[in-house]
Design a protein around this motif. Structure first.
Motif, mmCIF file in Angstrom:
data_model
loop_
_atom_site.group_PDB
_atom_site.id
_atom_site.type_symbol
_atom_site.label_atom_id
_atom_site.label_comp_id
_atom_site.label_asym_id
_atom_site.label_seq_id
_atom_site.Cartn_x
_atom_site.Cartn_y
_atom_site.Cartn_z
ATOM 1 N N THR A 1 0.823 -1.212 0.000
ATOM 2 C CA THR A 1 0.000 0.000 0.000
ATOM 3 C C THR A 1 0.858 1.264 0.000
ATOM 4 O O THR A 1 0.523 2.243 -0.668
ATOM 5 N N ARG B 1 -10.755 -2.200 1.338
ATOM 6 C CA ARG B 1 -9.742 -1.849 2.344
ATOM 7 C C ARG B 1 -8.441 -1.392 1.696
ATOM 8 O O ARG B 1 -7.850 -0.377 2.097
ATOM 9 N N LYS C 1 -6.567 2.479 1.580
ATOM 10 C CA LYS C 1 -5.202 2.710 2.032
ATOM 11 C C LYS C 1 -4.319 3.353 0.960
ATOM 12 O O LYS C 1 -3.389 4.110 1.290
#
Length: 201
Positions: A53, A194, A198
């Motif tokens: 990420t 998710r 991020k």
């Protein structure tokens, strides 16, 4: 379309990818290959997910600099690098500006594909990626014909951008499925959400 203008845009527009992005992608692939051999920590944290990420977010920021700032200075850049003839060529500056936006898409695709190559556990997974590239290549051919007929050389750059978006979507789907299996997650959709939360700026 004008092949000379496209070649010029590709040469100068590709410098950012070669100088800035390629070293990041190559080192990220090696890092992720090593990290994938280690399972997540007992507390649920995963160094592999964190590095993915962070690095994807980094290249997105680099790409956004080109897509939002560099596009306004292509005429000046062409005058400095290629002379006044190219700098005053409206099509050349438009194509180089399009390549600046394309660089942002290239940054995302290159990094997400580096993850696929770094963690893929079997030749079958690489084979699927190759198949996806083949299908996207056919889609690109269709888009290129349509966009070039309407927008000329800029349309060809735009068609390449569409291809990069589709390749990135495939790679991001692979990433989400990989982390669901690695972390025993609940669903690909939740994991995708998710990860996007991020990495988005």
């Amino acid at each position: 379309y004008d092949q000379g203008v496209y070649a010029m845009g590709s040469a100068y527009g590709g410098m950012a990818a070669r100088i800035l992005l390629q070293p990041i992608e190559e080192n990220a692939r090696l890092l992720w290959s090593r990290q994938s051999a280690h399972p997540p920590a007992r507390d649920g944290s995963d160094a592999l997910e964190l590095s993915f990420t962070v690095l994807v977010k980094l290249v997105i920021y680099v790409g956004l600099v080109f897509a939002t700032i560099a596009v306004h200075y292509t005429s000046i850049l062409l005058k400095l690098l290629a002379g006044a003839k190219w700098g005053s060529n409206d099509e050349a500056t438009a194509v180089l500006s399009a390549f600046c936006v394309y660089t942002a898409l290239l940054a995302l695709n290159g990094t997400t594909e580096a993850f696929v190559y770094g963690v893929a556990a079997s030749g079958k997974e690489i084979g699927r990626l190759g198949m996806a590239h083949t299908i996207i290549g056919l889609i690109f051919a269709g888009f290129a014909t349509l966009l070039v007929s309407r927008y000329g050389t800029v349309g060809l750059v735009a068609a390449n951008g569409v291809a990069m978006v589709l390749r990135s979507i495939y790679s991001l789907n692979f990433v989400a499925r990989f982390f669901v299996e690695r972390q025993k997650g609940s669903s690909v959709l939740k994991m995708s959400t998710r990860l996007l939360q991020k990495i988005m700026p």
